[in-house]
Scaffold this motif. Structure first.
Motif, short mmCIF file in Angstrom:
data_model
loop_
_atom_site.label_atom_id
_atom_site.label_comp_id
_atom_site.label_asym_id
_atom_site.label_seq_id
_atom_site.Cartn_x
_atom_site.Cartn_y
_atom_site.Cartn_z
N ARG A 89 129.63 -2.40 78.69
CA ARG A 89 128.18 -1.85 78.35
C ARG A 89 129.21 -2.14 76.51
NH1 ARG A 89 125.33 2.53 79.49
NH2 ARG A 89 124.14 2.44 77.47
N ILE A 90 130.17 -1.05 76.07
CA ILE A 90 130.51 -0.95 74.79
C ILE A 90 130.98 -2.61 74.84
CG2 ILE A 90 132.11 0.03 73.86
CD1 ILE A 90 132.19 2.04 76.37
N HIS A 91 132.18 -2.89 75.64
CA HIS A 91 132.20 -4.38 74.07
C HIS A 91 130.80 -5.00 74.14
CE1 HIS A 91 136.88 -4.32 75.37
NE2 HIS A 91 136.15 -3.61 76.63
N GLN A 92 129.67 -5.04 75.05
CA GLN A 92 128.60 -6.19 74.40
C GLN A 92 128.14 -5.10 73.54
OE1 GLN A 92 128.00 -8.68 75.77
NE2 GLN A 92 126.99 -8.91 74.55
N GLU A 93 128.25 -3.90 73.30
CA GLU A 93 127.60 -3.84 71.95
C GLU A 93 128.49 -3.65 70.35
OE1 GLU A 93 124.92 -1.57 71.49
OE2 GLU A 93 124.46 -2.09 73.87
N VAL A 94 129.57 -3.79 70.96
CA VAL A 94 130.71 -4.30 69.75
C VAL A 94 130.47 -5.54 69.00
CG1 VAL A 94 133.71 -4.58 69.35
CG2 VAL A 94 132.34 -2.21 69.56
N LYS A 95 130.23 -6.88 70.10
CA LYS A 95 129.97 -8.11 69.49
C LYS A 95 128.65 -8.11 69.12
CE LYS A 95 130.13 -11.76 72.75
NZ LYS A 95 129.98 -12.58 73.80
N GLU A 96 127.48 -7.03 69.82
CA GLU A 96 126.59 -6.98 69.10
C GLU A 96 126.60 -6.75 67.92
OE1 GLU A 96 123.73 -6.08 71.88
OE2 GLU A 96 123.78 -7.88 73.10
N GLY A 97 127.49 -5.89 67.53
CA GLY A 97 127.33 -5.29 66.26
C GLY A 97 126.95 -3.35 65.63
N GLU A 98 126.34 -3.18 67.44
CA GLU A 98 125.83 -1.79 67.57
C GLU A 98 126.82 -0.51 67.15
OE1 GLU A 98 122.23 -1.61 67.40
OE2 GLU A 98 122.34 -4.10 67.22
N LEU A 99 128.04 -1.32 67.83
CA LEU A 99 129.18 -0.23 67.81
C LEU A 99 130.68 -0.79 66.45
CD1 LEU A 99 129.73 1.20 71.40
CD2 LEU A 99 128.51 2.46 69.57
N THR A 100 130.95 0.24 66.40
CA THR A 100 131.89 -0.02 65.34
C THR A 100 133.18 -0.11 66.43
OG1 THR A 100 132.72 1.91 65.06
CG2 THR A 100 131.32 0.81 63.48
N HIS A 101 133.96 -0.99 66.07
CA HIS A 101 135.43 -0.41 66.22
C HIS A 101 135.94 1.17 66.39
CE1 HIS A 101 136.35 -5.05 67.54
NE2 HIS A 101 135.60 -5.22 65.95
N ARG A 102 135.61 1.45 65.73
CA ARG A 102 135.94 3.18 66.24
C ARG A 102 135.35 3.73 66.55
NH1 ARG A 102 137.56 5.84 60.60
NH2 ARG A 102 139.43 6.12 61.48
N GLN A 103 134.10 3.18 67.09
CA GLN A 103 132.88 4.18 68.38
C GLN A 103 133.28 3.98 69.02
OE1 GLN A 103 129.85 2.64 65.81
NE2 GLN A 103 128.78 4.60 65.47
N ALA A 104 134.01 2.44 69.49
CA ALA A 104 134.19 2.09 71.10
C ALA A 104 135.72 2.65 71.22
CB ALA A 104 133.91 0.44 70.30
N ALA A 105 135.85 2.49 70.80
CA ALA A 105 137.51 3.05 70.98
C ALA A 105 137.56 4.78 71.66
CB ALA A 105 138.23 3.23 69.76
N ALA A 106 136.23 5.61 70.22
CA ALA A 106 135.90 7.03 70.91
C ALA A 106 135.68 7.02 72.34
CB ALA A 106 135.34 7.18 69.90
N LEU A 107 134.89 5.57 72.56
CA LEU A 107 133.89 5.92 74.27
C LEU A 107 134.67 5.67 75.05
CD1 LEU A 107 130.70 3.92 72.54
CD2 LEU A 107 130.44 6.56 73.40
N HIS A 108 135.63 4.94 74.68
CA HIS A 108 136.94 3.73 75.68
C HIS A 108 137.40 5.58 75.95
CE1 HIS A 108 135.90 0.15 76.48
NE2 HIS A 108 135.93 -0.16 74.86
N HIS A 109 138.06 6.25 75.20
CA HIS A 109 139.06 7.02 75.75
C HIS A 109 137.75 8.80 75.97
CE1 HIS A 109 141.87 10.36 74.92
NE2 HIS A 109 140.93 11.07 74.35
N ARG A 110 137.08 8.42 75.81
CA ARG A 110 136.23 9.29 76.76
C ARG A 110 136.36 8.91 78.34
NH1 ARG A 110 136.21 13.68 79.22
NH2 ARG A 110 134.30 14.36 79.63
#
Length: 90
Positions: free
Chosen positions: A29-50
């Motif tokens: 889901r995180i990867h898809q949201e980045v692909k769709e422009g809904e999450l920035t790479h920084r936001q995705a990295a924080a979610l992946h970290h958590r």
């Protein structure tokens, strides 16, 4: 739920399987949201970290209990996953 196609690990560790399947789904889901422009790479990295922290916690819990997690540990991990899930796709 376990079925004929589940591996021995999945049959023996259904609570761990459920937690890890959720983490894998959230990763997609995180990867898809980045692909769709809904999450920035920084936001995705924080979610992946958590999510990584939750996965590590799951492993520690299992190592302290003969490779299994208890129902309460599963609830605790799912609660933490719910918090991350709520941040995906806002």
């Amino acid at each position: 739920m376990a079925n004929e196609k589940d591996s021995r690990w999945e049959r023996n560790h259904p609570r761990r399987e459920q937690v890890n399947n959720r983490l894998a789904n959230q990763n997609k889901r995180i990867h898809q949201e980045v692909k769709e422009g809904e999450l920035t790479h920084r936001q995705a990295a924080a979610l992946h970290h958590r999510d990584g922290q939750i996965r590590q916690e799951e492993r520690i819990m299992a190592s302290q209990n003969g490779g299994h997690i208890t129902r309460q540990e599963q609830r605790t991990l799912n609660h933490q996953e719910n918090a991350v899930s709520g941040q995906i796709g806002q």
